[in-house]
Write a protein that holds these residues in place. Structure first.
Motif, PDB file in Angstrom:
ATOM      1  N   PRO A  42       0.291  -0.979  -0.198  1.00  0.00           N
ATOM      2  CA  PRO A  42       0.225   0.178   0.084  1.00  0.00           C
ATOM      3  C   PRO A  42       0.855   0.969   0.006  1.00  0.00           C
ATOM      4  CG  PRO A  42      -0.132  -1.348   2.189  1.00  0.00           C
ATOM      5  CD  PRO A  42       0.472  -2.011   0.770  1.00  0.00           C
ATOM      6  N   ASP A  43       2.422   1.319   0.918  1.00  0.00           N
ATOM      7  CA  ASP A  43       2.419   2.156   0.479  1.00  0.00           C
ATOM      8  C   ASP A  43       3.652   2.835  -0.844  1.00  0.00           C
ATOM      9  OD1 ASP A  43       2.328   3.265   3.190  1.00  0.00           O
ATOM     10  OD2 ASP A  43       3.971   1.796   3.659  1.00  0.00           O
ATOM     11  N   LEU A  44       3.307   1.448  -1.869  1.00  0.00           N
ATOM     12  CA  LEU A  44       3.852   1.496  -2.971  1.00  0.00           C
ATOM     13  C   LEU A  44       3.790   3.026  -3.831  1.00  0.00           C
ATOM     14  CD1 LEU A  44       6.272   0.167  -4.851  1.00  0.00           C
ATOM     15  CD2 LEU A  44       4.333  -0.830  -5.568  1.00  0.00           C
ATOM     16  N   LYS A  45       5.039   3.722  -4.370  1.00  0.00           N
ATOM     17  CA  LYS A  45       4.557   4.608  -5.442  1.00  0.00           C
ATOM     18  C   LYS A  45       4.344   4.554  -6.540  1.00  0.00           C
ATOM     19  CE  LYS A  45       3.988   8.032  -2.276  1.00  0.00           C
ATOM     20  NZ  LYS A  45       2.213   7.700  -1.146  1.00  0.00           N
ATOM     21  N   ILE A  46       3.821   4.560  -7.819  1.00  0.00           N
ATOM     22  CA  ILE A  46       3.113   4.168  -8.742  1.00  0.00           C
ATOM     23  C   ILE A  46       2.905   4.891  -9.549  1.00  0.00           C
ATOM     24  CG2 ILE A  46       2.225   2.364  -9.976  1.00  0.00           C
ATOM     25  CD1 ILE A  46       1.689   0.451  -7.937  1.00  0.00           C
ATOM     26  N   LEU A  47       3.776   5.705 -10.469  1.00  0.00           N
ATOM     27  CA  LEU A  47       4.003   6.100 -11.899  1.00  0.00           C
ATOM     28  C   LEU A  47       2.784   5.907 -12.700  1.00  0.00           C
ATOM     29  CD1 LEU A  47       6.581   9.277 -11.009  1.00  0.00           C
ATOM     30  CD2 LEU A  47       4.380   9.006 -10.290  1.00  0.00           C
ATOM     31  N   MET A  48       1.778   5.882 -13.537  1.00  0.00           N
ATOM     32  CA  MET A  48       1.906   4.990 -15.021  1.00  0.00           C
ATOM     33  C   MET A  48       2.331   6.050 -16.009  1.00  0.00           C
ATOM     34  SD  MET A  48       0.409   3.427 -13.698  1.00  0.00           S
ATOM     35  CE  MET A  48      -1.010   2.439 -14.677  1.00  0.00           C
ATOM     36  N   LEU A  49       2.258   5.412 -17.209  1.00  0.00           N
ATOM     37  CA  LEU A  49       2.986   5.736 -17.763  1.00  0.00           C
ATOM     38  C   LEU A  49       2.208   5.669 -19.770  1.00  0.00           C
ATOM     39  CD1 LEU A  49       5.265   7.103 -20.004  1.00  0.00           C
ATOM     40  CD2 LEU A  49       6.733   5.319 -19.901  1.00  0.00           C
ATOM     41  N   THR A  50       1.962   6.701 -20.815  1.00  0.00           N
ATOM     42  CA  THR A  50       0.636   6.294 -21.438  1.00  0.00           C
ATOM     43  C   THR A  50       1.591   7.187 -21.898  1.00  0.00           C
ATOM     44  OG1 THR A  50      -0.951   4.974 -22.355  1.00  0.00           O
ATOM     45  CG2 THR A  50      -0.806   7.114 -20.543  1.00  0.00           C
ATOM     46  N   VAL A  51       0.969   6.943 -23.733  1.00  0.00           N
ATOM     47  CA  VAL A  51       0.936   7.976 -24.421  1.00  0.00           C
ATOM     48  C   VAL A  51      -0.341   7.957 -25.140  1.00  0.00           C
ATOM     49  CG1 VAL A  51       3.510   8.509 -24.952  1.00  0.00           C
ATOM     50  CG2 VAL A  51       2.193   6.686 -26.806  1.00  0.00           C
ATOM     51  N   MET A  52      -1.047   6.440 -25.450  1.00  0.00           N
ATOM     52  CA  MET A  52      -1.442   5.676 -25.908  1.00  0.00           C
ATOM     53  C   MET A  52      -3.518   6.235 -25.351  1.00  0.00           C
ATOM     54  SD  MET A  52      -0.381   2.717 -27.189  1.00  0.00           S
ATOM     55  CE  MET A  52      -1.568   2.509 -27.954  1.00  0.00           C
ATOM     56  N   TYR A  53      -3.621   6.220 -24.533  1.00  0.00           N
ATOM     57  CA  TYR A  53      -4.955   6.877 -24.360  1.00  0.00           C
ATOM     58  C   TYR A  53      -5.469   7.801 -23.458  1.00  0.00           C
ATOM     59  CZ  TYR A  53      -5.084   1.456 -23.840  1.00  0.00           C
ATOM     60  OH  TYR A  53      -4.378   0.195 -23.997  1.00  0.00           O
ATOM     61  N   GLY A  54      -7.133   8.443 -22.957  1.00  0.00           N
ATOM     62  CA  GLY A  54      -7.146   9.637 -22.999  1.00  0.00           C
ATOM     63  C   GLY A  54      -7.628   9.529 -21.414  1.00  0.00           C
ATOM     64  N   GLU A  55      -7.861  10.599 -20.878  1.00  0.00           N
ATOM     65  CA  GLU A  55      -8.507  10.443 -19.556  1.00  0.00           C
ATOM     66  C   GLU A  55      -9.168   9.248 -19.023  1.00  0.00           C
ATOM     67  OE1 GLU A  55     -10.861  14.519 -19.470  1.00  0.00           O
ATOM     68  OE2 GLU A  55      -9.493  15.763 -19.784  1.00  0.00           O
ATOM     69  N   LYS A  56     -10.052   8.696 -19.886  1.00  0.00           N
ATOM     70  CA  LYS A  56     -11.115   7.250 -19.103  1.00  0.00           C
ATOM     71  C   LYS A  56      -9.661   7.044 -18.041  1.00  0.00           C
ATOM     72  CE  LYS A  56     -13.618   3.467 -20.159  1.00  0.00           C
ATOM     73  NZ  LYS A  56     -14.080   2.661 -21.194  1.00  0.00           N
ATOM     74  N   LYS A  57      -8.634   6.324 -19.274  1.00  0.00           N
ATOM     75  CA  LYS A  57      -7.863   5.787 -18.460  1.00  0.00           C
ATOM     76  C   LYS A  57      -7.148   6.589 -17.023  1.00  0.00           C
ATOM     77  CE  LYS A  57      -8.136   1.876 -21.368  1.00  0.00           C
ATOM     78  NZ  LYS A  57      -8.263   0.529 -19.838  1.00  0.00           N
ATOM     79  N   LEU A  58      -6.751   7.625 -17.271  1.00  0.00           N
ATOM     80  CA  LEU A  58      -5.575   8.032 -16.401  1.00  0.00           C
ATOM     81  C   LEU A  58      -6.688   8.440 -14.984  1.00  0.00           C
ATOM     82  CD1 LEU A  58      -3.981   9.742 -15.441  1.00  0.00           C
ATOM     83  CD2 LEU A  58      -5.801  12.203 -17.025  1.00  0.00           C
ATOM     84  N   PHE A  59      -7.833   8.061 -15.159  1.00  0.00           N
ATOM     85  CA  PHE A  59      -8.951   7.522 -14.523  1.00  0.00           C
ATOM     86  C   PHE A  59      -8.821   6.278 -13.569  1.00  0.00           C
ATOM     87  CE2 PHE A  59     -10.504  11.972 -15.710  1.00  0.00           C
ATOM     88  CZ  PHE A  59     -10.388  12.910 -14.711  1.00  0.00           C
ATOM     89  N   GLU A  60      -8.463   5.595 -14.651  1.00  0.00           N
ATOM     90  CA  GLU A  60      -8.608   4.117 -14.286  1.00  0.00           C
ATOM     91  C   GLU A  60      -7.426   3.655 -13.298  1.00  0.00           C
ATOM     92  OE1 GLU A  60      -9.895   1.442 -17.011  1.00  0.00           O
ATOM     93  OE2 GLU A  60     -11.016   2.592 -17.725  1.00  0.00           O
ATOM     94  N   ALA A  61      -6.298   4.176 -13.117  1.00  0.00           N
ATOM     95  CA  ALA A  61      -5.448   4.734 -13.111  1.00  0.00           C
ATOM     96  C   ALA A  61      -5.283   5.215 -11.924  1.00  0.00           C
ATOM     97  CB  ALA A  61      -3.896   5.045 -13.976  1.00  0.00           C
ATOM     98  N   ILE A  62      -6.051   6.246 -11.562  1.00  0.00           N
ATOM     99  CA  ILE A  62      -5.996   6.845 -10.721  1.00  0.00           C
ATOM    100  C   ILE A  62      -6.729   5.874  -9.503  1.00  0.00           C
ATOM    101  CG2 ILE A  62      -5.688   9.054  -9.096  1.00  0.00           C
ATOM    102  CD1 ILE A  62      -3.720   9.609 -11.316  1.00  0.00           C
ATOM    103  N   LYS A  63      -7.864   5.527 -10.076  1.00  0.00           N
ATOM    104  CA  LYS A  63      -8.830   4.862  -9.323  1.00  0.00           C
ATOM    105  C   LYS A  63      -7.950   3.500  -8.496  1.00  0.00           C
ATOM    106  CE  LYS A  63     -12.469   4.330 -10.780  1.00  0.00           C
ATOM    107  NZ  LYS A  63     -14.054   4.090 -11.082  1.00  0.00           N
ATOM    108  N   ALA A  64      -7.193   3.285  -9.274  1.00  0.00           N
ATOM    109  CA  ALA A  64      -6.271   1.388  -9.263  1.00  0.00           C
ATOM    110  C   ALA A  64      -5.290   1.754  -8.287  1.00  0.00           C
ATOM    111  CB  ALA A  64      -6.006   0.875 -10.657  1.00  0.00           C
ATOM    112  N   GLY A  65      -5.141   3.439  -7.461  1.00  0.00           N
ATOM    113  CA  GLY A  65      -3.764   3.005  -6.589  1.00  0.00           C
ATOM    114  C   GLY A  65      -2.308   4.186  -6.926  1.00  0.00           C
ATOM    115  N   ALA A  66      -2.545   4.402  -9.059  1.00  0.00           N
ATOM    116  CA  ALA A  66      -1.621   5.145  -9.032  1.00  0.00           C
ATOM    117  C   ALA A  66      -1.098   6.223  -7.855  1.00  0.00           C
ATOM    118  CB  ALA A  66      -2.043   5.434 -10.942  1.00  0.00           C
ATOM    119  N   SER A  67       0.067   6.849  -8.523  1.00  0.00           N
ATOM    120  CA  SER A  67       0.182   8.232  -7.382  1.00  0.00           C
ATOM    121  C   SER A  67       0.380   8.735  -8.429  1.00  0.00           C
ATOM    122  CB  SER A  67       1.516   8.330  -6.894  1.00  0.00           C
ATOM    123  OG  SER A  67       1.866   7.164  -6.082  1.00  0.00           O
ATOM    124  N   GLY A  68       0.450   8.838 -10.101  1.00  0.00           N
ATOM    125  CA  GLY A  68       0.219   9.908 -11.052  1.00  0.00           C
ATOM    126  C   GLY A  68       0.664   9.122 -11.938  1.00  0.00           C
TER     127      GLY A  68
END
Length: 68
Positions: A42-68
């Motif tokens: 739970p303390d792990l910081k995860i930064l998501m990287l993508t160039v292919m998706y719009g805001e929908k995937k960004l919000f999914e990543a944040i809901k999944a626990g990504a830090s940014g």
């Protein structure tokens, strides 16, 4: 990383403080891998990287626990 399952195995071996995770990976994608990683680390910081998706995937990543 090759895929989300490989990333989760690498986490067990390396125990990093920060992970750079790609959203689009074959098999288990980065969003699912992030959800599973945050349950176990739970303390792990995860930064998501993508160039292919719009805001929908960004919000999914944040809901999944990504830090940014």
């Amino acid at each position: 990383m090759r895929d989300g399952a490989f990333a989760l195995k690498a986490l067990e071996q390396k125990l990093p403080d920060v992970v750079l995770m790609d959203v689009a990976m074959p098999g288990m994608d980065g969003i699912e891998a992030t959800q599973l990683a945050k349950i176990k680390y739970p303390d792990l910081k995860i930064l998501m990287l993508t160039v292919m998706y719009g805001e929908k995937k960004l919000f999914e990543a944040i809901k999944a626990g990504a830090s940014g």
